[in-house]
Design an enzyme around this catalytic site. Structure first.
Site, mmCIF file in Angstrom:
data_model
loop_
_atom_site.group_PDB
_atom_site.id
_atom_site.type_symbol
_atom_site.label_atom_id
_atom_site.label_comp_id
_atom_site.label_asym_id
_atom_site.label_seq_id
_atom_site.Cartn_x
_atom_site.Cartn_y
_atom_site.Cartn_z
ATOM 1 N N ASP A 106 0.915 -1.154 -0.021
ATOM 2 C CA ASP A 106 -0.076 0.199 -0.117
ATOM 3 C C ASP A 106 1.014 1.248 -0.116
ATOM 4 O OD1 ASP A 106 -2.132 -1.665 0.254
ATOM 5 O OD2 ASP A 106 -2.374 -1.618 2.641
HETATM 6 N N1 URA Z 1 -1.219 -6.031 4.203
HETATM 7 C C1 URA Z 1 -1.536 -4.831 4.053
HETATM 8 O O1 URA Z 1 -2.777 -4.172 4.436
HETATM 9 N N2 URA Z 1 -1.076 -3.833 3.274
HETATM 10 C C2 URA Z 1 0.031 -3.995 2.691
HETATM 11 O O2 URA Z 1 0.800 -3.102 2.013
HETATM 12 C C3 URA Z 1 0.673 -5.212 2.671
HETATM 13 C C4 URA Z 1 0.131 -6.172 3.462
#
Ligand code: URA
Length: 243
Positions: A106
């Site tokens: 993310d």
């Molecule tokens: N889980 C999440 O919630 N976000 C990420 O970026 C990776 C794993």
């Protein structure tokens, strides 16, 4: 390895179109072994080839395998919409040779991100069948409790997922930090699992993929490095059994 003419070599390495690469060579911008090289007719051995362009040294690489310590506020998507893309952190020629992130983090997740232009590697590493464990450090809004750990290990039901998703392993680091190991890579998985367990993830960092540890790469946020064979081997089974 194979032999290629210098303009083709520069093109494969992402330095631009064949025409532009020939221009670089014709204007004496390329040296090999410290000597200007402007022959574009004779194929030269690519294995172990080192060359400089505008005084900067490069090694020929058939493919690149990169580890980036991803900072917050960069998107992994090819067409980022709200933040700059992670590719903007790397030299331009990596975009031209089609380097892509292996899976996604993310925009606000930090830590270890692999990048490559080797389609087979990207496919294997991202395939759910490969089951590469990934370790995350989550900062939680509410304190970490034994019940929370137990729930994450047992599995929580997420919207749109037919079966509950469980952490491969999970442990408390301190009051508001936990380490969680996942083998799947579902959308926002850590954040959604914590929300489903009635907590909230306020920050997330990926610290390890397979046996490759971000700590051991010595990269500050925003820094990247090429991975060598020994480091790539850490991405293949056998993986650690416990954290
Ligand atoms: N889980 C999440 O919630 N976000 C990420 O970026 C990776 C794993």
């Amino acid at each position: 390895m194979s032999k290629l003419t210098l303009d083709r070599i520069l093109h494969t390495q992402g330095f631009g179109t064949r025409k532009w690469c020939r221009e670089l060579i014709a204007t004496d911008e390329v040296t090999i072994d410290g000597v200007v090289f402007n022959d574009t007719n004779t194929p030269i051995e690519t294995g172990g080839l080192e060359f400089t362009i505008f005084g900067k040294c490069w090694t020929f690489r058939e493919h690149v395998y990169i580890a980036l310590n991803k900072p917050a506020n960069f998107e992994c998507s090819r067409k980022p919409s709200h933040h700059p893309g992670v590719l903007t952190i790397l030299p331009d020629q990596f975009t031209r040779r089609d380097v892509q992130p292996v899976g996604r983090l993310d925009h606000d997740t930090t830590g270890l991100l692999l990048m490559s232009d080797d389609g087979a590697f990207i496919h294997t590493q991202s395939s759910p069948k490969h089951h590469v464990p990934k370790i995350y450090i989550a900062t939680t809004h509410d304190p970490v409790t034994p019940d929370l750990i137990e729930l994450l290990l047992k599995g929580v039901k997420l919207h749109d997922e037919p079966a509950p998703l469980a952490a491969e392993n999970c442990r408390m680091i301190d009051t508001n930090h936990l380490e969680i190991v996942l083998k799947q890579g579902k959308y926002h998985q850590v954040k959604r699992m914590l929300a489903a367990a009635d907590n909230h993830c306020t920050a997330l960092n990926r610290s390890q993929i397979g046996n490759l540890k971000l700590d051991e790469l010595g990269l500050a946020p925003g820094e990247w490095c090429y991975l060598n064979e020994a480091q790539l081997a850490q991405l293949a089974p056998p993986f650690i059994k416990r954290i």
